[in-house]
Design an enzyme around this catalytic site. Sequence first.
Site, PDB file in Angstrom:
ATOM      1  N   LYS A  53       0.836  -1.206   0.000  1.00 39.63           N
ATOM      2  CA  LYS A  53       0.000   0.000   0.000  1.00 39.63           C
ATOM      3  C   LYS A  53       0.872   1.257   0.000  1.00 39.63           C
ATOM      4  CE  LYS A  53      -3.688  -2.507   2.200  1.00 39.63           C
ATOM      5  NZ  LYS A  53      -4.233  -3.038   3.444  1.00 39.63           N
ATOM      6  N   GLN A  97      -5.655  -2.429   9.648  1.00 40.75           N
ATOM      7  CA  GLN A  97      -5.220  -3.689   9.037  1.00 40.75           C
ATOM      8  C   GLN A  97      -5.748  -4.862   9.871  1.00 40.75           C
ATOM      9  OE1 GLN A  97      -3.375  -3.436   6.082  1.00 40.75           O
ATOM     10  NE2 GLN A  97      -3.791  -5.619   5.917  1.00 40.75           N
ATOM     11  N   ASP A 120     -11.666   1.710   3.291  1.00 37.96           N
ATOM     12  CA  ASP A 120     -11.835   0.264   3.094  1.00 37.96           C
ATOM     13  C   ASP A 120     -13.308  -0.086   2.851  1.00 37.96           C
ATOM     14  OD1 ASP A 120      -9.785  -1.541   2.892  1.00 37.96           O
ATOM     15  OD2 ASP A 120      -9.421  -1.707   5.051  1.00 37.96           O
TER      16      ASP A 120
END
Length: 284
Positions: A53, A97, A120
Amino acid sequence: MAKIISGKDVAEKILTTNIKPKVDDLKLKGVIPTLVVILVGDVQASASYVRQKEKFAAKAGIKSEVRKFSETVPEQEVLDEIIKINKDSDLHGIIVQLPLPDHISVTKILNSIDPSKDVDGFTPTNVGKLFLGEETLVSCTPKGIMLLLESVNTDLKGKNVTVIGRSNIVGKPVSILCQQKHATVTMCHSRTKDLTAKLSDADVIIVAVGVPKFIHGDQIPMGSIVIDVGIHNVDGKLCGDVDFESAQNKVSAITPVPGGVGPMTVCALIENTVIAAERLSNKN
Ligand code: NAP
């Protein structure tokens, strides 16, 4: 001969044509799109995803910051950090995460993220908007899959799409997106009877099961398009949920593993961060 749908190439193209021009425009207005990644504990796989990322963010010219916490951090400390990021107008995207250690509630953490920074697309607000067909931040893997299908000019109207796997992050949202494109969607899961029969009239097959080489060429109808979401390390070699060797003789197009869905998930995340920055800067 099957077309190999390269997520790497599609992601590069989207970076050049969609993401970078938007980033340049934002920078002219004094806005640098910024993503914050919250990482709890020392999970090897998470650290590797975070690096991917960061790399893509740098290529796009956006800022990314990693806020690391120890495995034993109290839940409240992570919640407090998210609340701080929610309030900071220089930060536009937040991702946590996963997985998180057992003592931290994923639901509580996700619920604490400001939906306008939820790049997300996991918060209940954004999932609800997706369900209702409203404008939202669409979760990254399903968004990436739709972009891959677009890249091979797949018009889903009236097509049969079979999705294997009903997770909240892949199977369910991608099935909604396909329905919104007017496909007829069959959802399969671990209790589905005669999975092969459910594949027999599929024009598009999306496999997100989490079992290496679960689907074989003999289950795939001739000429279909296969999107393989799975990623596994088997004896030091990466493979997907689809047995690529046998599948490639049946399909018209297929995503490879690695280099298929993975890069598109990262690309969608960075695009979402830029979209969030645009929307937030228009509000301020
Ligand atoms: P998940 O949450 O574990 O869900 C797996 C789904 O597969 C469940 O719905 C399960 O059914 C179903 N399933 C399991 N065994 C089955 C069987 N024998 N027959 C039919 N269905 C079966 O997985 P996920 O998070 O969606 O991830 C799936 C895979 O994609 C994993 O390999 C993951 O690492 C990978 N992934 C890759 C990316 C990327 O960017 N490349 C992103 C996300 C995930 P039940 O609901 O009945 O249990």
